[in-house]
Design a protein around this motif. Structure first.
Motif, PDB file in Angstrom:
ATOM      1  N   GLY A 152     -10.101 -11.858  -6.012  1.00  0.00           N
ATOM      2  CA  GLY A 152     -10.488 -10.586  -5.442  1.00  0.00           C
ATOM      3  C   GLY A 152      -9.600 -10.099  -4.323  1.00  0.00           C
ATOM      4  O   GLY A 152      -9.793  -9.019  -3.804  1.00  0.00           O
ATOM      5  N   LEU A 153      -8.609 -10.889  -3.957  1.00  0.00           N
ATOM      6  CA  LEU A 153      -7.728 -10.470  -2.875  1.00  0.00           C
ATOM      7  C   LEU A 153      -6.652  -9.534  -3.399  1.00  0.00           C
ATOM      8  O   LEU A 153      -6.405  -9.456  -4.597  1.00  0.00           O
ATOM      9  N   VAL A 154      -6.015  -8.844  -2.469  1.00  0.00           N
ATOM     10  CA  VAL A 154      -4.964  -7.915  -2.846  1.00  0.00           C
ATOM     11  C   VAL A 154      -3.782  -8.689  -3.414  1.00  0.00           C
ATOM     12  O   VAL A 154      -3.337  -9.681  -2.833  1.00  0.00           O
ATOM     13  N   ASP A 155      -3.307  -8.219  -4.570  1.00  0.00           N
ATOM     14  CA  ASP A 155      -2.199  -8.905  -5.221  1.00  0.00           C
ATOM     15  C   ASP A 155      -0.892  -8.309  -4.719  1.00  0.00           C
ATOM     16  O   ASP A 155      -0.542  -7.181  -5.048  1.00  0.00           O
ATOM     17  N   ILE A 156      -0.199  -9.064  -3.922  1.00  0.00           N
ATOM     18  CA  ILE A 156       1.054  -8.564  -3.355  1.00  0.00           C
ATOM     19  C   ILE A 156       2.187  -9.487  -3.750  1.00  0.00           C
ATOM     20  O   ILE A 156       1.980 -10.649  -4.095  1.00  0.00           O
ATOM     21  N   ALA A 203      10.369  -3.461   3.047  1.00  0.00           N
ATOM     22  CA  ALA A 203       9.183  -4.193   3.468  1.00  0.00           C
ATOM     23  C   ALA A 203       9.158  -5.552   2.794  1.00  0.00           C
ATOM     24  O   ALA A 203       9.554  -5.695   1.643  1.00  0.00           O
ATOM     25  N   SER A 204       8.713  -6.514   3.519  1.00  0.00           N
ATOM     26  CA  SER A 204       8.700  -7.854   2.957  1.00  0.00           C
ATOM     27  C   SER A 204       7.543  -8.041   1.988  1.00  0.00           C
ATOM     28  O   SER A 204       7.519  -8.982   1.220  1.00  0.00           O
ATOM     29  N   VAL A 205       6.578  -7.148   2.047  1.00  0.00           N
ATOM     30  CA  VAL A 205       5.413  -7.279   1.185  1.00  0.00           C
ATOM     31  C   VAL A 205       5.188  -5.958   0.467  1.00  0.00           C
ATOM     32  O   VAL A 205       5.161  -4.900   1.084  1.00  0.00           O
ATOM     33  N   VAL A 206       5.038  -5.986  -0.842  1.00  0.00           N
ATOM     34  CA  VAL A 206       4.708  -4.783  -1.595  1.00  0.00           C
ATOM     35  C   VAL A 206       3.576  -5.113  -2.558  1.00  0.00           C
ATOM     36  O   VAL A 206       3.397  -6.258  -2.972  1.00  0.00           O
ATOM     37  N   LEU A 207       2.827  -4.080  -2.903  1.00  0.00           N
ATOM     38  CA  LEU A 207       1.734  -4.273  -3.853  1.00  0.00           C
ATOM     39  C   LEU A 207       2.310  -4.467  -5.244  1.00  0.00           C
ATOM     40  O   LEU A 207       3.285  -3.829  -5.627  1.00  0.00           O
ATOM     41  N   ARG A 208       1.676  -5.316  -6.004  1.00  0.00           N
ATOM     42  CA  ARG A 208       2.027  -5.417  -7.416  1.00  0.00           C
ATOM     43  C   ARG A 208       1.305  -4.303  -8.167  1.00  0.00           C
ATOM     44  O   ARG A 208       0.407  -3.659  -7.642  1.00  0.00           O
ATOM     45  N   SER A 209       1.673  -4.113  -9.415  1.00  0.00           N
ATOM     46  CA  SER A 209       0.930  -3.138 -10.216  1.00  0.00           C
ATOM     47  C   SER A 209      -0.373  -3.786 -10.668  1.00  0.00           C
ATOM     48  O   SER A 209      -0.423  -4.984 -10.952  1.00  0.00           O
ATOM     49  N   PRO A 210      -1.452  -3.000 -10.731  1.00  0.00           N
ATOM     50  CA  PRO A 210      -2.750  -3.585 -11.078  1.00  0.00           C
ATOM     51  C   PRO A 210      -2.770  -4.137 -12.503  1.00  0.00           C
ATOM     52  O   PRO A 210      -2.195  -3.538 -13.410  1.00  0.00           O
ATOM     53  N   LYS A 211      -3.471  -5.255 -12.660  1.00  0.00           N
ATOM     54  CA  LYS A 211      -3.557  -5.868 -13.991  1.00  0.00           C
ATOM     55  C   LYS A 211      -4.575  -5.156 -14.866  1.00  0.00           C
ATOM     56  O   LYS A 211      -4.527  -5.236 -16.084  1.00  0.00           O
TER      57      LYS A 211
END
Lengths: 309, 484
Positions: free
Chosen positions: A157-161, A180-188
């Protein structure tokens, strides 16, 4: 002369009991027309011309009646009992296909009589405005979720980054324009699901490509729309496989056929292509045994021999 | 009077109904395909006069389809719990006002509450005026074939509008012709009447609120020993002591443990296989970026304002404000609210605590001057009242009672005698000798002492029999929370 009232019906205003009786001399009538006046003949009454109508073109509107019945009036018989008169019962003319040639005639200023006298075009305009409003309310079947954001989540349930622990190349990482060192992944998977919510467009405005075969060496999380499937299917690459994400099942609810979108206010709008719509709005042809035949054929005439000419 | 609200719900239904009945056509004898206009039937008289150009000479056109609502009734069989409220959480994409486009980022977030709408059945009528039978046949064939028996009727494409979808069904109560057959003397216009029904909902406005998601659930579970119904019924303790051994279930996003060390908080990935005290935080697999949590609550985190609250085993919460380390998003920098840190335990020169009778407030202190290893540290000429926590025993040897025993010179009293000091004791120089004000071998209470040399507070835990930093360390999943 008679006093008449307007009758407001579901089709607009009608003059109530607007029937007039007109008397014609029999022989003169035949000499003029070559026959007796008869049902369906249209008569213009110049003295009832209306110069004060609400009309931007400032054209006087003519008055037309159509003959409904013709009989010999009792007053038209002479002492020899021979008839000399004809009595025509006349009703107002209606813009219908029976009088098309009359109403298509030039009114003298380039307009046809229909343009000046008929409510047809005004009704079509109103109809088009209603369709436009209906399309504004509900452009397509189902629900629009393009403006919503889907947080990509992991199993817990955590943000997938994608961060320093990520080892695979991620589509969203490649697309990131910042450092940025962290980016969101595309939702599954899509969060906003329901009846007809699939539109073939990736969530969150993610970029995607389309075609009839999957690309080589895709990045994890990239999307691809297969246009060779009906409905078009959107896939997401999970690093190993292309997983079906959603189908483009939303479509227009306008009742448009091909002639409606060929020109006019709805030019280039989508033709209704529901399952039944593909049987009705179908201009496809097939070459069978060397002969080009339209796919759409009336069931009663399908496969019947057709004339070669 | 109730506050006015109007959303045009019936208007949208009739609009969509007219849309369904639009774009039908007929083909005349010369092959021309002509669209049949469709319009709302219940027209205002003034509007009708304007459409007629205020003239008797304007002629109506046929064919023509006129649509209107014939009837609307409350649909009791579809009645559901009128008090039911549905909540839906929506996250919007950010919108660029300048370019009028949605961005790829998260925007505002909402919780929308929708109360149960009221069910109705609406009956629509479509009157089809045709000037001849062929037109009627053509139109009927086109309309009738698409109703088998119903079509979707959707008033909006708004995802949260749960009343927007209905079905439009062609029922069999229509009239084929308004004329008498045979027609007799009069030639009335011919109207075919088609009747449709649609189950619809009429809804009051929704409540649109700031997104609220339950992020931590604490559920008290009261445990009771197994027993039989009869014995529990006769057992008073089953009632009076019910829940005497409560257990607590805490649900948190991510199940993260939290390492607080040197004013830095780090998320520790939870694993059933790992021992909490044996986590290698330099291994990236064991820690997580704070973004995995903070992005669940977009735009809420504010550096130096958002709080981290730690729940120690004893005592109130410890509060710190947070800011993310810009160079490493797995590190959350903390600024502790000193008022929430546990108070030091005051101990006087006689070893009495501030809660003891006879406590001397004049010599009572909650601090030590340093923590020292007596084997390597020489206090030399200590000032009166100086206190140390010593990490190793001094003169705790079996030969201590030997007359020849001579202890370390650094820790002798003024009279050259050797004090016996245990490791973890707090010792104070009285001016002539070292005295123990805190004896680790006999202490049974939690004691907080601040090392004024480093400013770090330490806690004596009698269970662990050791000094540890008072609130730093690993907090398990249920023992910390964020206030964003």
């Amino acid at each position: 002369m008679q006093d008449l009232d307007f009758n407001l019906s579901q089709f607009g205003l009608f003059l109530n009991n607007d029937n007039i009786m007109m008397y014609f001399h029999l022989r003169s009538n035949v000499e003029t027309l070559g026959r007796k006046i008869m049902s369906g003949d249209v008569i213009e009454l110049p003295h009832l011309k209306d110069e004060y109508a609400l009309d931007d073109s400032l054209v006087a509107l003519k008055r037309f009646y159509v003959v409904q019945d013709v009989t010999r009036p009792t007053a038209g018989f002479s002492q020899t009992w021979y008839p000399h008169l004809l009595r025509a019962k006349c009703v107002p003319l209606v813009d219908s296909q029976e009088y098309k040639e009359i109403l298509d005639a030039d009114a003298g200023d380039g307009n046809s009589l229909r343009d000046l006298l008929s409510t047809y075009q005004k009704n079509i305009d109103i109809n088009n405005q209603i369709i436009a409003q209906a399309e504004e309310d509900a452009p397509q079947s189902g629900y629009d979720t393009k403006s919503y954001f889907v947080i990509p989540t992991r199993e817990n349930g955590l943000v997938d980054i994608a961060d320093i622990t990520s080892t695979d190349i991620d589509a969203s990482t490649e697309q990131a324009i910042t450092d940025a060192s962290v980016v969101l992944r595309s939702p599954k998977k899509d969060f906003y699901v329901g009846y007809l919510t699939g539109d073939g467009v990736p969530p969150n405005g993610a970029p995607y490509d389309f075609g009839i075969s999957f690309p080589a060496n895709p990045a994890t999380g990239s999307f691809y729309l297969r246009t060779d499937y009906m409905p078009n299917a959107l896939y997401r690459y999970n690093g190993k496989l292309w997983i079906r994400y959603e189908d483009n099942v939303r479509m227009t609810m306008n009742n448009f056929g091909n002639q409606d979108v060929a020109s006019g206010p709805f030019e280039e709008k989508a033709v209704r292509k529901t399952q039944k719509g593909t049987f009705i709005n179908n201009t496809n042809t097939a070459t069978i045994a060397g002969q080009v035949v339209p796919e759409r054929q009336s069931l009663s005439k399908a496969l019947k021999p057709k004339a070669d000419n | 009077m109730a506050d006015h609200f109007y959303d045009g719900q019936l208007r949208r239904y009739i609009t969509q109904f007219i849309r369904v009945m639009s774009n039908f056509s007929y083909k005349d004898g010369k092959g021309n395909v002509i669209q049949v206009p469709t319009r709302y039937g219940d027209m205002n008289r003034q509007v009708a006069q304007i459409l007629n150009k205020n003239s008797e000479n304007v002629m109506p056109s046929a064919p023509f389809i006129s649509c209107y609502i014939k009837d609307i009734k409350f649909d009791r069989p579809r009645l559901q719990d009128p008090t039911f409220v549905s909540k839906i959480n929506i996250r919007e994409r950010a919108f660029d006002e300048n370019n009028q486009e949605y961005l790829n980022e998260q925007g505002a977030n909402y919780t929308v509450e929708r109360i149960m709408p009221t069910p109705y059945v609406v009956t629509f009528a479509a009157d089809i005026w045709t000037s001849n039978s062929e037109q009627k046949f053509q139109l009927f064939e086109q309309i009738a074939s698409i109703f088998n028996p119903s079509l979707d009727l959707q008033t909006t494409s708004n995802y949260i509008d749960w009343t927007s979808l209905s079905v439009l069904e062609l029922t069999d109560s229509g009239v084929w012709s308004s004329r008498q057959i045979p027609q007799g003397l009069e030639q009335d216009i011919d109207i075919m009447n088609m009747i449709f029904t649609a189950p619809i909902w009429i809804t009051p406005p929704a409540k649109v609120k700031k997104l609220g998601i339950i992020t931590k659930i604490i559920n008290n579970v009261f445990a009771l020993n197994n027993g039989t119904v009869v014995s529990d019924y006769q057992n008073l303790d089953a009632v009076t002591n019910f829940g005497s051994t409560p257990e607590k279930t805490v649900v948190t996003p991510g199940n993260f443990d939290l390492l607080v060390l040197d004013k830095v908080a780090t998320l520790i990935n939870y694993s059933f296989n790992q021992l909490d005290d044996n986590v290698d935080v330099t291994d990236p697999d064991n820690i997580s970026s704070w973004r995995t949590l903070l992005d669940l609550y977009p735009n809420k985190f504010i550096a130096d304002l958002s709080q981290l609250r730690l729940t120690p085993p004893v005592g109130p919460e410890i509060i710190a404000t947070m800011s993310l380390d810009p160079n490493d998003e797995s590190r959350m920098l903390l600024k502790f609210d000193t008022d929430t840190i546990p108070g030091n335990t005051l101990i006087d020169s006689n070893g009495l605590r501030d809660t003891d009778l006879g406590f001397d407030s004049g010599s009572g202190r909650g601090t030590v001057n340093a923590i020292v290893n007596p084997e390597t540290f020489n206090p030399q000429s200590p000032s009166v009242g100086i206190r140390y926590i010593i990490l190793e025993n001094v003169n705790i040897v079996s030969e201590y009672n030997d007359p020849e025993y001579n202890g370390p010179n650094a820790w002798k009293n003024s009279d050259q005698s050797d004090p016996q000091l245990y490791a973890n004791n707090i010792v104070e120089w009285s001016g002539t000798e070292w005295i123990t004000v805190f004896n680790s071998t006999t202490a049974t209470e939690i004691t907080y002492i601040t090392n004024i040399y480093t400013g770090v507070q330490y806690k004596w835990d009698p269970d662990q029999q050791q000094w540890s930093k008072s609130f730093e360390g690993i907090y398990d999943r249920a023992a910390w929370r964020l206030v964003l």
